[in-house]
Design an enzyme around this catalytic site. Structure first.
Site, short mmCIF file in Angstrom:
data_model
loop_
_atom_site.label_atom_id
_atom_site.label_comp_id
_atom_site.label_asym_id
_atom_site.label_seq_id
_atom_site.Cartn_x
_atom_site.Cartn_y
_atom_site.Cartn_z
N ASP A 24 18.97 -13.88 2.97
CA ASP A 24 17.62 -13.32 3.16
C ASP A 24 17.24 -12.22 2.16
O ASP A 24 16.59 -11.23 2.54
CB ASP A 24 17.46 -12.78 4.58
CG ASP A 24 17.66 -13.85 5.65
OD1 ASP A 24 17.91 -15.01 5.28
OD2 ASP A 24 17.58 -13.52 6.85
N LYS A 129 15.63 -20.79 7.50
CA LYS A 129 16.08 -20.65 8.89
C LYS A 129 15.03 -19.91 9.71
O LYS A 129 14.48 -18.90 9.25
CB LYS A 129 17.43 -19.92 8.94
CG LYS A 129 17.41 -18.52 8.37
CD LYS A 129 18.83 -17.94 8.34
CE LYS A 129 18.89 -16.54 7.81
NZ LYS A 129 18.23 -15.51 8.60
N CYS A 162 20.80 -10.24 10.38
CA CYS A 162 21.09 -11.61 9.93
C CYS A 162 22.50 -11.78 9.37
O CYS A 162 23.09 -12.86 9.49
CB CYS A 162 20.02 -12.07 8.95
SG CYS A 162 18.43 -12.31 9.79
#
Ligand code: C5J
Length: 228
Positions: A24, A129, A162
């Site tokens: 990310d 995702k 995450c």
């Protein structure tokens, strides 16, 4: 098998069984005007990750290590965004609202994409995702299996969200995870410290932690296997 000095003990790996996972590193988390900032965070807290991670990425590519990126985000119609996620908290802009880099955390928008310093190259899968973990509702696990990967060198943001969720999901699926301490970042200094402690505590309950310099030294001592 080469080993990386790590806590709580050395991490053994090979080029064939290990992937570099970059979680990310999107404008929406590390640049002003994105999802992270709308939640009230100071994105400068994350930007220190970029230089060491860029070096790790370059060295991993040169060594021939499998590299895989993830992005958190949602379909333009938000059909994959649970109402609980959409409505939680009191952000200045919600997921899907228009921001300076396009709609917040929406696939295809500029803010959703990976920052220029870490742009994926052909052959490096990018996993989109909808959740915090890379395995949930994605083909991340199937891609790792297809490449014979059992060990993950984990980087990216944020450490306690995450990165942690992905490392925990990976543990339950039998992967060994090494987290590079200076290549993961949190908006909160305490969460960064404790997040890393939680991984390496109890004999490495979720995995190993090492600085990127240890990983780079180990990689530089390897030569890629010849392609047959
Ligand atoms: C968050 C992430 N913090 N990538 N996402 O919401 O860690």
């Amino acid at each position: 098998m080469p080993e990386i000095p790590a806590e709580p003990y050395p991490f053994a790996f090979s080029l064939a069984d290990t992937a570099l996972v970059i979680i990310d590193m999107q404008r929406d988390f590390v640049e002003p005007g994105g999802f992270g900032e709308t939640l009230g965070n100071d994105v400068e807290q994350l930007r220190g990750v970029i230089p060491p991670l860029a070096t790790v990425l370059q060295t991993a590519r040169e060594a021939g290590l499998f590299v895989i990126h993830t992005r958190e985000g949602h379909l333009p119609d938000l059909s994959d965004c649970p109402p609980a996620k959409l409505q939680r908290g009191n952000p200045s802009l919600r997921i899907g609202d228009p921001g300076p880099n396009g709609r917040i955390l929406i696939r295809g928008e500029k803010g959703h994409d990976i920052i220029d310093e870490l742009t994926p190259v052909p052959g490096e899968p990018v996993i989109d995702k909808p959740g915090k973990g890379a395995f949930y509702a994605t083909d991340f696990g199937a891609i790792l299996a297809a490449h014979g990967i059992s060990k993950l060198v984990v980087t990216g943001v944020t450490t306690e969200v995450c990165v942690h969720t992905t490392v925990r999901e990976a543990n339950d699926r039998g992967f060994e995870c090494l987290v590079l301490s200076d290549c993961v970042g949190s908006y909160f200094a305490d969460f960064q410290r404790v997040g890393l402690d939680m991984i390496r505590a109890q004999g490495g309950i979720f995995g190993w932690v090492a600085p990127s310099t240890a990983f780079l030294s180990a990689l530089q001592n390897l030569t890629p296997s010849p392609v047959l």
